[in-house]
Scaffold this motif. Structure first.
Motif, PDB file in Angstrom:
ATOM      1  N   UNK A 572       0.852  -1.187   0.000  1.00  0.00           N
ATOM      2  CA  UNK A 572       0.000   0.000   0.000  1.00  0.00           C
ATOM      3  C   UNK A 572       0.886   1.234   0.000  1.00  0.00           C
ATOM      4  N   UNK A 573       0.510   2.160  -0.837  1.00  0.00           N
ATOM      5  CA  UNK A 573       1.303   3.383  -0.971  1.00  0.00           C
ATOM      6  C   UNK A 573       0.486   4.582  -0.518  1.00  0.00           C
TER       7      UNK A 573
ATOM      8  N   UNK B  31      -3.883   3.927  -1.846  1.00  0.00           N
ATOM      9  CA  UNK B  31      -4.250   2.728  -2.605  1.00  0.00           C
ATOM     10  C   UNK B  31      -3.126   1.714  -2.468  1.00  0.00           C
ATOM     11  N   UNK B  32      -3.370   0.490  -2.915  1.00  0.00           N
ATOM     12  CA  UNK B  32      -2.360  -0.580  -2.865  1.00  0.00           C
ATOM     13  C   UNK B  32      -2.108  -1.072  -4.276  1.00  0.00           C
ATOM     14  N   UNK B  33      -0.867  -1.453  -4.501  1.00  0.00           N
ATOM     15  CA  UNK B  33      -0.517  -1.979  -5.827  1.00  0.00           C
ATOM     16  C   UNK B  33      -0.115  -3.443  -5.713  1.00  0.00           C
ATOM     17  N   UNK B  34      -0.248  -4.125  -6.814  1.00  0.00           N
ATOM     18  CA  UNK B  34       0.198  -5.516  -6.908  1.00  0.00           C
ATOM     19  C   UNK B  34       0.752  -5.742  -8.296  1.00  0.00           C
ATOM     20  N   UNK B  35       1.554  -6.779  -8.459  1.00  0.00           N
ATOM     21  CA  UNK B  35       2.103  -7.101  -9.766  1.00  0.00           C
ATOM     22  C   UNK B  35       3.536  -6.642  -9.897  1.00  0.00           C
ATOM     23  N   UNK B  56      -0.895  -3.277 -11.020  1.00  0.00           N
ATOM     24  CA  UNK B  56      -2.339  -3.090 -10.935  1.00  0.00           C
ATOM     25  C   UNK B  56      -2.699  -2.489  -9.586  1.00  0.00           C
ATOM     26  N   UNK B  57      -3.789  -1.770  -9.588  1.00  0.00           N
ATOM     27  CA  UNK B  57      -4.303  -1.225  -8.335  1.00  0.00           C
ATOM     28  C   UNK B  57      -5.201  -2.291  -7.718  1.00  0.00           C
ATOM     29  N   UNK B  58      -4.805  -2.791  -6.541  1.00  0.00           N
ATOM     30  CA  UNK B  58      -5.579  -3.872  -5.933  1.00  0.00           C
ATOM     31  C   UNK B  58      -6.572  -3.393  -4.899  1.00  0.00           C
ATOM     32  N   UNK B  59      -6.351  -2.201  -4.378  1.00  0.00           N
ATOM     33  CA  UNK B  59      -7.270  -1.723  -3.332  1.00  0.00           C
ATOM     34  C   UNK B  59      -7.212  -0.206  -3.332  1.00  0.00           C
ATOM     35  N   UNK B  63     -12.312   7.254   0.463  1.00  0.00           N
ATOM     36  CA  UNK B  63     -12.145   8.662   0.830  1.00  0.00           C
ATOM     37  C   UNK B  63     -10.703   9.141   0.756  1.00  0.00           C
ATOM     38  N   UNK B  64      -9.818   8.278   0.325  1.00  0.00           N
ATOM     39  CA  UNK B  64      -8.431   8.694   0.264  1.00  0.00           C
ATOM     40  C   UNK B  64      -8.156   9.534  -0.983  1.00  0.00           C
ATOM     41  N   UNK B  65      -6.964  10.024  -1.083  1.00  0.00           N
ATOM     42  CA  UNK B  65      -6.614  10.902  -2.223  1.00  0.00           C
ATOM     43  C   UNK B  65      -6.781  10.188  -3.570  1.00  0.00           C
ATOM     44  N   UNK B  66      -6.503   8.899  -3.599  1.00  0.00           N
ATOM     45  CA  UNK B  66      -6.602   8.199  -4.878  1.00  0.00           C
ATOM     46  C   UNK B  66      -8.041   8.119  -5.336  1.00  0.00           C
ATOM     47  N   UNK B  67      -8.934   7.830  -4.391  1.00  0.00           N
ATOM     48  CA  UNK B  67     -10.333   7.708  -4.790  1.00  0.00           C
ATOM     49  C   UNK B  67     -10.880   9.045  -5.232  1.00  0.00           C
ATOM     50  N   UNK B  68     -10.451  10.057  -4.508  1.00  0.00           N
ATOM     51  CA  UNK B  68     -10.895  11.399  -4.869  1.00  0.00           C
ATOM     52  C   UNK B  68     -10.429  11.757  -6.259  1.00  0.00           C
ATOM     53  N   UNK B  69      -9.233  11.360  -6.582  1.00  0.00           N
ATOM     54  CA  UNK B  69      -8.679  11.715  -7.897  1.00  0.00           C
ATOM     55  C   UNK B  69      -9.273  10.875  -9.014  1.00  0.00           C
ATOM     56  N   UNK B  70      -9.973   9.800  -8.691  1.00  0.00           N
ATOM     57  CA  UNK B  70     -10.608   9.037  -9.749  1.00  0.00           C
ATOM     58  C   UNK B  70      -9.961   7.700 -10.032  1.00  0.00           C
ATOM     59  N   UNK B  71      -9.060   7.257  -9.187  1.00  0.00           N
ATOM     60  CA  UNK B  71      -8.443   5.951  -9.395  1.00  0.00           C
ATOM     61  C   UNK B  71      -9.430   4.868  -8.962  1.00  0.00           C
ATOM     62  N   UNK B  72      -9.483   3.836  -9.709  1.00  0.00           N
ATOM     63  CA  UNK B  72     -10.415   2.753  -9.395  1.00  0.00           C
ATOM     64  C   UNK B  72      -9.624   1.473  -9.203  1.00  0.00           C
TER      65      UNK B  72
END
Lengths: 573, 125
Positions: A572-573, B31-35, B56-59, B63-72
């Motif tokens: 997680x980053x 967010x969390x990444x995998x791969x 890939x984005x796994x999670x 309400x975090x910055x990634x979700x706000x910015x539009x990352x899915x």
């Protein structure tokens, strides 16, 4: 068939019968026996008929005119009578060994004659020239005398080999001839005859002078005999060692099954192998177990009260069978803490008799058995109401519980009894001589404390006829002598052992009949079925061929044993 | 997003700008990444092609910055601040995302729905 005897001669006759059973002389015919004994009584009627009506007395017996008043009727339940089993046993033991021995003795005689002829032939070949034309024979040189030694030793080896292979006690008596042995005997006979023929024509008639040639001829005969013996080993012993068929043997009464792998044998030889294994692999045939459920149900009924609950009209299932008894009897099975739902008859039900007891009273009683009617074993019954469907299950679980309880009590009793006995060590000479007992006395000393528990257990598991008091005491003495634990002593009673474990008179399996569609001297084939019938049961044998196995090889390079680690991490980053 | 070895990958991408959130001493993206090329691609839940070794984005935390910015969740990250993310190890990707002296990360992400949307809009013409 002697079933029971009457009057004062009863005891004597029975004593005579039991003595005869124990005696070793089995070749007396039955007619000789009855004519010899003055007090024998023969009953022709079936056992159901009354005793006094059908007596016939044979021999020099004085007819007692008052026998109607003086004889006492002794039925099958008296302690002095013989049961049907004993009669069958005696009759079987009498005709057991008569008739088959003739065939066996004939075989032995023939083979001994053949053996003598074969053995003496080389000696005759060597001796006859010396007897008949000794003056014209060339002198026997060194090589010729060396051949004498070779003939002597080869004959000795042949003698030992024939003794080892052929002169063994027979395992079984087969119904037809043993094909391979007959073939071999014929071959040997032909062979020796042809040698004699040649000898007679070319040597005796022409009176050949070359003695060394004659000695070599005799040596060649002995060599060929040794090769025939090799052929005999291969045909009789080696060929069936490689497994080829798998035989499935099932007992018809209780379904006990075993599998055996055999080679290429004839059906009768395969039957002998199976029977030899039967005595060690199959649990002993216990006819009491087959009728267990019926007697169990009858036993339950014997000690219970009958309540007429539904009345004489009853329900439709009971109405069909209640002919033997005028009322339908219904019992309830209960264990402490368990209840079966029973719907009482409605108050408006006209069939409810005024004298019926309320079902709630029944529910409060303990240990009654649920049965729609009493004359049939419970497993065959149609359930009267849906609650009665599990009757058989309840009976069997109750029986299992009782067996477990008796077994626990037995184990405890035996352990306590064994605790009293201790193996006296050599150093403990301090004990007074009166306290020291031999194993037999020790067994008799501790036997009474466990006898009751053991007898109850044997009765519950229906093994009581397999073990006599004498055999139990003998086994106890044996276990004490060999320092066995109580668990080792009990092992032969807790589990049903193979037939060999019990005495010969309890086997119920001595005389076997082979029933087969194919000829019994033909070989086993895939799918062959044959029966081995005994008086009480039969063994069904089916044959299957062992599949041909094709093995393939796969080579794995030892360097190929390398591994990688496969990860999937999430950060997680 | 089929991957032919030796051929350039061409997809439709979306530009996403995430402003890092300061949480004490750390800057988190949410967010969390995998791969990654050193990971096992067959265990990737979001990839269409199970030999795909991309990031890939796994999670995505709510309400975090990634979700706000539009990352899915399920997006594949192609570029981070100009750095390529198609042929990197997992650790290299993490490092490029968590540089302490950057407050903003500009991602190029791709997902299946983007291509469908583009194709649909092209068909309407």
């Amino acid at each position: 068939m002697r079933l029971f005897c009457a009057g004062r001669e009863c005891n004597d006759t029975l004593k005579e019968l039991s003595e005869r059973e124990r005696s070793r002389d089995r070749h007396k015919s039955r007619s000789k026996e009855s004519s010899r004994s003055e007090k024998s009584v023969t009953i022709n009627a079936p056992p159901a008929e009354p005793l006094l009506g059908d007596q016939s007395v044979r021999g020099e017996e004085v007819q007692d005119d008052n026998w109607g008043e003086t004889t006492t009727a002794v039925t099958g339940t008296s302690e002095h009578s013989l049961s049907q089993e004993d009669i069958v046993r005696i009759s079987k033991s009498l005709d057991d060994s008569v008739g088959l021995d003739c065939k066996h003795y004939l075989n032995v005689a023939l083979s001994v004659i053949l053996g003598l002829v074969v053995f003496l032939t080389p000696l005759a070949f060597l001796i006859l020239p010396h007897l008949l034309w000794a003056d014209r024979l060339t002198a026997c040189g060194t090589a010729c005398e060396g051949l004498f030694i070779s003939v002597a030793f080869k004959l000795l080896i042949l003698l030992l080999a024939v003794w080892a292979l052929f002169f063994r006690p027979p395992r079984a008596g087969l119904p037809r001839i043993f094909v391979f042995r007959a073939l071999l005997a014929t071959l040997v006979l032909l062979f020796v005859l042809s040698y004699w023929l040649f000898y007679g024509v070319r040597i005796l008639d022409s009176q050949d002078e070359d003695y060394q040639g004659i000695v070599q001829y005799a040596v060649s005969l002995v060599d060929a005999l040794l090769f025939i013996h090799y052929l005999a080993i291969v045909l009789l012993e080696l060929r069936q060692l490689q497994p080829f068929f798998s035989l499935c043997v099932t007992r018809s009464t209780d379904g006990a099954t075993q599998h055996y792998n055999l080679g290429q044998l004839s059906i009768q030889r395969a039957a002998v192998v199976i029977l030899e294994n039967y005595y060690k692999d199959f649990p002993v045939h216990n006819p009491a177990m087959l009728t267990a459920s019926k007697s169990r149900a009858a036993k339950h009924l014997a000690g219970l009260k009958v309540y007429n609950v539904d009345g004489p009209g009853g329900n439709n299932a009971a109405a069909g069978i209640a002919q033997s008894q005028s009322r339908a009897m219904i019992f309830f099975f209960l264990r402490p803490g368990k209840r079966i739902l029973w719907t009482p008859p409605q108050p408006s039900d006209p069939s409810a008799s005024p004298g019926s007891i309320s079902p709630h009273t029944l529910l409060c009683s303990s240990f009654s058995l649920v049965l729609p009617w009493s004359s049939l074993p419970p497993i065959l019954l149609q359930p009267v109401k849906p609650e009665l469907v599990s009757i058989s299950v309840l009976i069997y679980t109750e029986h299992e519980r009782r067996v477990r309880k008796r077994r626990a009590r037995l184990v405890v009793a035996v352990e306590e009894a064994f605790a009293h006995i201790r193996h006296m060590q050599e150093e403990e000479q301090k004990k007074a001589p009166g306290d020291v007992m031999d194993p037999r006395e020790a067994a008799q000393a501790i036997f009474p404390s466990m006898a009751r528990a053991l007898q109850k257990y044997l009765r519950t598991t229906r093994q009581q006829h397999l073990h006599s008091m004498e055999s139990i005491q003998q086994h106890l003495a044996f276990c004490i002598t060999n320092n066995m634990t109580p668990k080792a002593f009990l092992e032969s009673y807790l589990t049903t052992g193979p037939t060999l474990q019990y005495g010969k008179d309890r086997w119920l399996a001595r005389q076997w009949t082979l029933i087969s569609e194919a000829s019994v001297t033909s070989g086993l084939k895939d799918g062959a079925v044959f029966l081995l019938k005994c008086i009480d049961f039969s063994l069904v044998v089916t044959t299957k061929k062992i599949p041909y196995i094709q093995l393939a090889e796969e080579f794995i390079d030892p360097k190929s044993h390398k591994f990688v680690l496969r990860l999937q991490s999430e950060t997680s980053v | 997003m089929s991957f032919m070895p030796g051929q350039p990958v061409s997809t439709v991408v979306q530009r996403i700008e995430i402003h890092k959130l300061r949480d004490g001493d750390n800057l988190i993206l949410g967010f969390s990444i995998g791969g990654g090329i050193d990971q096992d691609p067959s265990q990737n839940l979001f990839s269409e092609d199970k030999t795909d070794k991309g990031i890939y984005v796994t999670r995505v935390s709510k309400g975090g910055p990634a979700e706000v910015a539009g990352l899915r969740m399920g997006d594949r990250i192609m570029q981070v601040n100009g750095w390529d993310m198609t042929m990197v190890t997992h650790d290299q990707a993490r490092k490029k995302l968590t540089k302490k002296n950057e407050d903003v990360v500009r991602l190029l992400v791709t997902r299946k729905t983007l291509e469908d949307a583009v194709r649909q809009s092209m068909m309407q013409h």
